[in-house]
Write a protein that holds these residues in place. Structure first.
Motif, PDB file in Angstrom:
ATOM      1  N   SER A   1      69.178   2.523   6.189  1.00  0.00           N
ATOM      2  CA  SER A   1      68.409   1.762   7.182  1.00  0.00           C
ATOM      3  C   SER A   1      68.115   2.575   8.439  1.00  0.00           C
ATOM      4  O   SER A   1      67.087   2.371   9.092  1.00  0.00           O
ATOM      5  N   ALA A   2      68.999   3.496   8.799  1.00  0.00           N
ATOM      6  CA  ALA A   2      68.790   4.295  10.011  1.00  0.00           C
ATOM      7  C   ALA A   2      67.503   5.103   9.924  1.00  0.00           C
ATOM      8  O   ALA A   2      66.788   5.276  10.930  1.00  0.00           O
ATOM      9  N   LEU A   3      67.189   5.595   8.722  1.00  0.00           N
ATOM     10  CA  LEU A   3      65.947   6.331   8.505  1.00  0.00           C
ATOM     11  C   LEU A   3      64.755   5.385   8.387  1.00  0.00           C
ATOM     12  O   LEU A   3      63.704   5.602   8.994  1.00  0.00           O
ATOM     13  N   MET A   4      64.915   4.337   7.599  1.00  0.00           N
ATOM     14  CA  MET A   4      63.820   3.394   7.388  1.00  0.00           C
ATOM     15  C   MET A   4      63.352   2.773   8.707  1.00  0.00           C
ATOM     16  O   MET A   4      62.152   2.705   8.983  1.00  0.00           O
ATOM     17  N   ASN A   5      64.296   2.346   9.524  1.00  0.00           N
ATOM     18  CA  ASN A   5      63.943   1.715  10.798  1.00  0.00           C
ATOM     19  C   ASN A   5      63.280   2.710  11.758  1.00  0.00           C
ATOM     20  O   ASN A   5      62.386   2.344  12.522  1.00  0.00           O
TER      21      ASN A   5
ATOM     22  N   LEU B   1      73.205   8.832  16.906  1.00  0.00           N
ATOM     23  CA  LEU B   1      72.411   9.460  15.864  1.00  0.00           C
ATOM     24  C   LEU B   1      71.195  10.143  16.494  1.00  0.00           C
ATOM     25  O   LEU B   1      70.640   9.645  17.471  1.00  0.00           O
ATOM     26  N   PRO B   2      70.786  11.282  15.956  1.00  0.00           N
ATOM     27  CA  PRO B   2      69.739  12.073  16.612  1.00  0.00           C
ATOM     28  C   PRO B   2      68.336  11.479  16.505  1.00  0.00           C
ATOM     29  O   PRO B   2      68.071  10.586  15.696  1.00  0.00           O
ATOM     30  N   MET B   3      67.454  12.032  17.305  1.00  0.00           N
ATOM     31  CA  MET B   3      66.031  11.730  17.227  1.00  0.00           C
ATOM     32  C   MET B   3      65.497  12.271  15.905  1.00  0.00           C
ATOM     33  O   MET B   3      65.782  13.401  15.536  1.00  0.00           O
ATOM     34  N   LEU B   4      64.745  11.454  15.185  1.00  0.00           N
ATOM     35  CA  LEU B   4      64.179  11.880  13.915  1.00  0.00           C
ATOM     36  C   LEU B   4      62.818  12.511  14.187  1.00  0.00           C
ATOM     37  O   LEU B   4      61.853  11.830  14.545  1.00  0.00           O
ATOM     38  N   ASP B   5      62.736  13.814  14.036  1.00  0.00           N
ATOM     39  CA  ASP B   5      61.530  14.550  14.405  1.00  0.00           C
ATOM     40  C   ASP B   5      60.274  14.036  13.712  1.00  0.00           C
ATOM     41  O   ASP B   5      59.222  13.873  14.334  1.00  0.00           O
TER      42      ASP B   5
ATOM     43  N   VAL C   1      78.535  21.325  19.949  1.00  0.00           N
ATOM     44  CA  VAL C   1      77.617  20.430  20.653  1.00  0.00           C
ATOM     45  C   VAL C   1      76.879  19.588  19.610  1.00  0.00           C
ATOM     46  O   VAL C   1      76.200  20.138  18.741  1.00  0.00           O
ATOM     47  N   PRO C   2      77.014  18.265  19.648  1.00  0.00           N
ATOM     48  CA  PRO C   2      76.353  17.432  18.639  1.00  0.00           C
ATOM     49  C   PRO C   2      74.829  17.527  18.750  1.00  0.00           C
ATOM     50  O   PRO C   2      74.293  17.633  19.864  1.00  0.00           O
ATOM     51  N   PRO C   3      74.121  17.513  17.635  1.00  0.00           N
ATOM     52  CA  PRO C   3      72.663  17.653  17.659  1.00  0.00           C
ATOM     53  C   PRO C   3      71.972  16.433  18.273  1.00  0.00           C
ATOM     54  O   PRO C   3      72.393  15.298  18.056  1.00  0.00           O
ATOM     55  N   LYS C   4      70.910  16.693  18.999  1.00  0.00           N
ATOM     56  CA  LYS C   4      70.148  15.607  19.611  1.00  0.00           C
ATOM     57  C   LYS C   4      68.879  15.273  18.818  1.00  0.00           C
ATOM     58  O   LYS C   4      68.270  14.243  19.028  1.00  0.00           O
ATOM     59  N   THR C   5      68.471  16.168  17.919  1.00  0.00           N
ATOM     60  CA  THR C   5      67.306  15.924  17.073  1.00  0.00           C
ATOM     61  C   THR C   5      67.675  16.205  15.624  1.00  0.00           C
ATOM     62  O   THR C   5      68.649  16.918  15.346  1.00  0.00           O
TER      63      THR C   5
END
Length: 408
Positions: free
Chosen positions: A191-195, A274-278, A155-159
């Motif tokens: 960029s995925a993290l920065m944004n 891509l998951p939610m960045l906690d 199951v792919p991670p959601k967070t």
């Protein structure tokens, strides 16, 4: 080997220019692109379809594939001198530079009507817009998403918390196995993290704002995954990540549609957003590159050139480009088509689109890549703190941007 490749590339570009001149002399509408393989075949099929429509008015259209390494420079050199095509296809990252240089891209605000705008996915036309003017019609888009091995990830991670926890159980650095891999020293992938943290390279007015607490936080998050959690391989690259994924040594990767074609058929592959960045309480938001069809400023057939560009955004063109060319097309209606909605790759990247941002198309963006890459490598190798490396990179970018603006 390198000299031979350069000579081959330049020779091909010269031949393409000569072929364009001959086609234009014969009264043909000339289109340049850099597609190969299935993308090329699908694009040429769509152009043939256009020639059979009333909008083409019986005009013959000639397509020329330009070697990608020489493509951008060829446009910059040929089009302003009137020696290029009538229409060219390229991503939005060079758009601002071409517009500021002049005599390259024709503004098309006058042509673009509501029906054309309404057929496009949200945000696509923004990438073709510069300083309030529209300069192209978006054809397809690309961005990274989560790609995983279904035999390792049920199951792919959601967070991000779920992702890290899962990745740790799948990581054994001693045997060269990792739960997650992506090119984390590449600013495009970062960029995925920065944004997600709310960072940016430029603000709305074009001011450089990369040295911000949000960007610092995003780099610290990347380093936590690499150093503290230990779930990322050292010295990542596209080739290394592809090899490890195909060998079953990496469970999850963050990569784009171009990566999918390199996956070994023995891998039971899955895709997910891509998951939610906690830490940011927002989804990861990668940069998106969008290819547009541009009318060359030097074209003597601008109305016909626009008609072709417009046709490339239609549903019938989109279905061919998506299903046969494997492109993520910008026409929103195609995603209701059963063949498209049943395609796991097209479906997954369409879902990622809801959390993605167009890459900046400002000319100053070319001044960002090298300092950003240098900074990220210093950070990862422990040669500088996040704050110091980012501050130094921002100063270097600002100097280059100042020189660029002064030279105008």
């Amino acid at each position: 080997m390198l000299k031979s490749l350069i000579k081959t590339t330049l020779a091909a570009a010269v031949l393409a220019s000569a072929a364009s001149a001959m086609a234009q002399a014969a009264g043909e509408l000339v289109v340049w692109h850099a597609y190969r393989g299935a993308e090329k075949a699908a694009f040429e099929k769509v152009v043939e379809m256009f020639q059979k429509t009333p909008a083409a008015k019986g005009q013959k259209v000639s397509t020329l594939a330009i070697p990608y390494d020489a493509y951008a420079d060829k446009i910059s050199a040929a089009v302003p001198r009137g020696k290029g095509p009538d229409v060219f296809i390229y991503a939005q990252d060079r758009l601002g530079g071409w517009i500021e240089a002049g005599k390259t891209v024709e503004p098309i605000d006058f042509f673009v009507d509501k029906p054309v705008k309404d057929r496009l996915l949200p945000g696509m036309l923004d990438a073709m817009t510069y300083k309030g003017g529209i300069y192209g019609l978006p054809i397809n888009y690309k961005m990274p998403t989560l790609i995983y091995n279904k035999d390792l990830v049920k199951v792919p991670p959601k967070t991000s918390g779920e992702m890290v926890k899962l990745a740790k159980t799948l990581t054994n650095a001693g045997s060269g196995r990792y739960g997650l891999a992506y090119w984390y020293t590449n600013f495009y992938f970062h960029s995925a993290l920065m944004n997600a943290f709310g960072g940016a390279v430029f603000d709305r007015e074009g001011k450089l704002v990369i040295n911000s607490p949000a960007t610092v936080a995003s780099l610290n998050q990347m380093m936590a995954w690499y150093k503290t959690d230990g779930i990322l391989p050292t010295e990542p690259s596209e080739a290394l990540i592809a090899s490890m994924f195909n060998e079953g040594k990496v469970a999850m990767v963050i990569n784009g549609p171009w990566f999918v074609g390199d996956i070994d058929k023995k891998i039971n592959v899955g895709l997910a957003p891509l998951p939610m960045l906690d830490a940011a309480k927002k989804p990861m938001r990668p940069w998106m590159t969008i290819e547009g069809a541009y009318v060359a400023a030097s074209s003597t057939k601008k109305e016909l050139a626009y008609e072709l560009a417009k046709y490339l955004t239609t549903e019938e063109a989109g279905l061919v480009l998506a299903l046969e060319g494997r492109q993520l097309h910008t026409n929103k209606a195609i995603y209701a088509n059963p063949k498209v909605s049943a395609d796991p790759v097209l479906k997954a990247f369409r879902e990622q689109l809801d959390n993605a941002e167009p890459m900046p198309n400002r000319p100053e963006m070319t001044m960002v890549w090298t300092p950003a890459t240098t900074a990220m490598n210093k950070i990862v190798k422990g040669n500088a703190s996040v704050e110091a490396a980012l501050k130094e990179a921002a100063a270097s970018m600002q100097d280059s941007i100042g020189a660029l603006r002064k030279g105008k």
